[in-house]
Design a protein around this motif. Sequence first.
Motif, short mmCIF file in Angstrom:
data_model
loop_
_atom_site.label_atom_id
_atom_site.label_comp_id
_atom_site.label_asym_id
_atom_site.label_seq_id
_atom_site.Cartn_x
_atom_site.Cartn_y
_atom_site.Cartn_z
N UNK A 60 0.83 -1.16 -0.07
CA UNK A 60 0.12 0.09 -0.04
C UNK A 60 0.78 1.25 -0.08
N UNK A 61 2.10 1.09 0.61
CA UNK A 61 3.01 2.38 0.46
C UNK A 61 4.42 1.82 0.04
N UNK A 62 5.29 2.75 -0.39
CA UNK A 62 6.53 2.57 -0.82
C UNK A 62 7.39 3.29 0.05
N UNK A 63 8.35 2.80 0.55
CA UNK A 63 9.13 3.33 1.83
C UNK A 63 10.73 3.56 1.05
N UNK A 64 11.36 4.65 1.21
CA UNK A 64 12.48 4.72 0.62
C UNK A 64 13.45 5.28 1.62
N UNK A 65 14.72 5.12 1.71
CA UNK A 65 15.77 5.57 2.84
C UNK A 65 16.74 6.19 2.03
N UNK A 66 17.17 7.15 2.11
CA UNK A 66 18.27 7.94 1.69
C UNK A 66 19.01 8.82 2.45
N UNK A 67 19.84 9.68 2.31
CA UNK A 67 20.47 10.61 3.09
C UNK A 67 20.18 11.98 2.50
N UNK A 68 20.38 12.80 3.57
CA UNK A 68 20.02 14.38 3.31
C UNK A 68 20.96 15.27 4.17
N UNK A 69 21.95 15.84 3.43
CA UNK A 69 23.01 16.26 4.30
C UNK A 69 23.65 15.57 5.49
N UNK A 70 23.79 14.25 4.99
CA UNK A 70 24.34 13.18 6.02
C UNK A 70 23.53 12.93 6.90
N UNK A 71 22.36 13.00 6.99
CA UNK A 71 21.26 12.53 7.91
C UNK A 71 20.47 11.38 7.21
N UNK A 72 19.97 10.67 7.93
CA UNK A 72 18.96 9.49 7.46
C UNK A 72 17.60 10.23 6.93
N UNK A 73 17.09 10.16 5.70
CA UNK A 73 15.86 10.54 5.15
C UNK A 73 15.12 9.26 5.05
N UNK A 74 13.99 9.10 5.50
CA UNK A 74 13.02 8.15 5.15
C UNK A 74 11.78 8.66 4.82
N UNK A 75 11.41 8.28 3.69
CA UNK A 75 10.07 8.94 3.01
C UNK A 75 8.87 7.80 2.58
N UNK A 76 7.83 7.94 2.77
CA UNK A 76 6.66 6.81 2.56
C UNK A 76 5.91 7.63 1.41
N UNK A 77 5.59 6.74 0.45
CA UNK A 77 4.74 7.28 -0.61
C UNK A 77 3.62 6.31 -0.88
N UNK A 78 2.38 6.96 -1.19
CA UNK A 78 1.16 5.87 -1.26
C UNK A 78 1.32 5.05 -2.72
N UNK A 79 1.09 3.88 -2.84
CA UNK A 79 1.11 3.35 -4.19
C UNK A 79 -0.22 3.18 -4.81
N UNK A 80 -0.31 2.98 -6.36
CA UNK A 80 -1.56 2.83 -6.80
C UNK A 80 -2.47 1.83 -6.11
N UNK A 81 -1.87 0.66 -5.72
CA UNK A 81 -2.46 -0.31 -4.91
C UNK A 81 -3.17 0.27 -3.83
N UNK A 82 -2.16 0.87 -3.01
CA UNK A 82 -2.58 1.47 -1.81
C UNK A 82 -3.74 2.79 -1.99
N UNK A 83 -3.67 3.30 -3.04
CA UNK A 83 -4.84 4.38 -3.46
C UNK A 83 -5.98 3.49 -3.43
N UNK A 84 -5.97 2.50 -4.10
CA UNK A 84 -7.15 1.66 -4.61
C UNK A 84 -7.74 1.06 -3.29
N UNK A 85 -6.99 0.45 -2.46
CA UNK A 85 -7.43 -0.09 -1.37
C UNK A 85 -7.98 0.84 -0.46
#
Length: 104
Positions: A60-85
């Motif tokens: 239902x969501x996609x989670x991406x982990x990256x770094x921004x200014x050397x700090x961990x950044x976790x982002x969540x995004x709703x997927x098409x399946x999530x929107x439908x559900x």
Amino acid sequence: MADDFDIGRIDDVIHGRMRLGIMAYLSTAECADFGTLKARLQATDGNLSVHLRKLEEAGFIAVTKSFQDRRPLTQARITEAGRSAFVAYLDAMAGLVAGRAVQD
């Protein structure tokens, strides 16, 4: 009418208060970072992490982990399946409310 009631239409993954909040927020925001979700939902780190994982496992969501200014950044995004559900969940809840209004 009560004969139309189908508990199976209520998605267990979404129905929990925190997961419903995540889905509702992401349905309009499209994407949010961990800190924003934590603040908006008044959640602890651990609690939010568990619910994000459950929604991610369901697709239902996609989670991406990256770094921004050397700090961990976790982002969540709703997927098409999530929107439908989420839409199906809202439709099921609206049907229950409409059925209740007819009975009253």
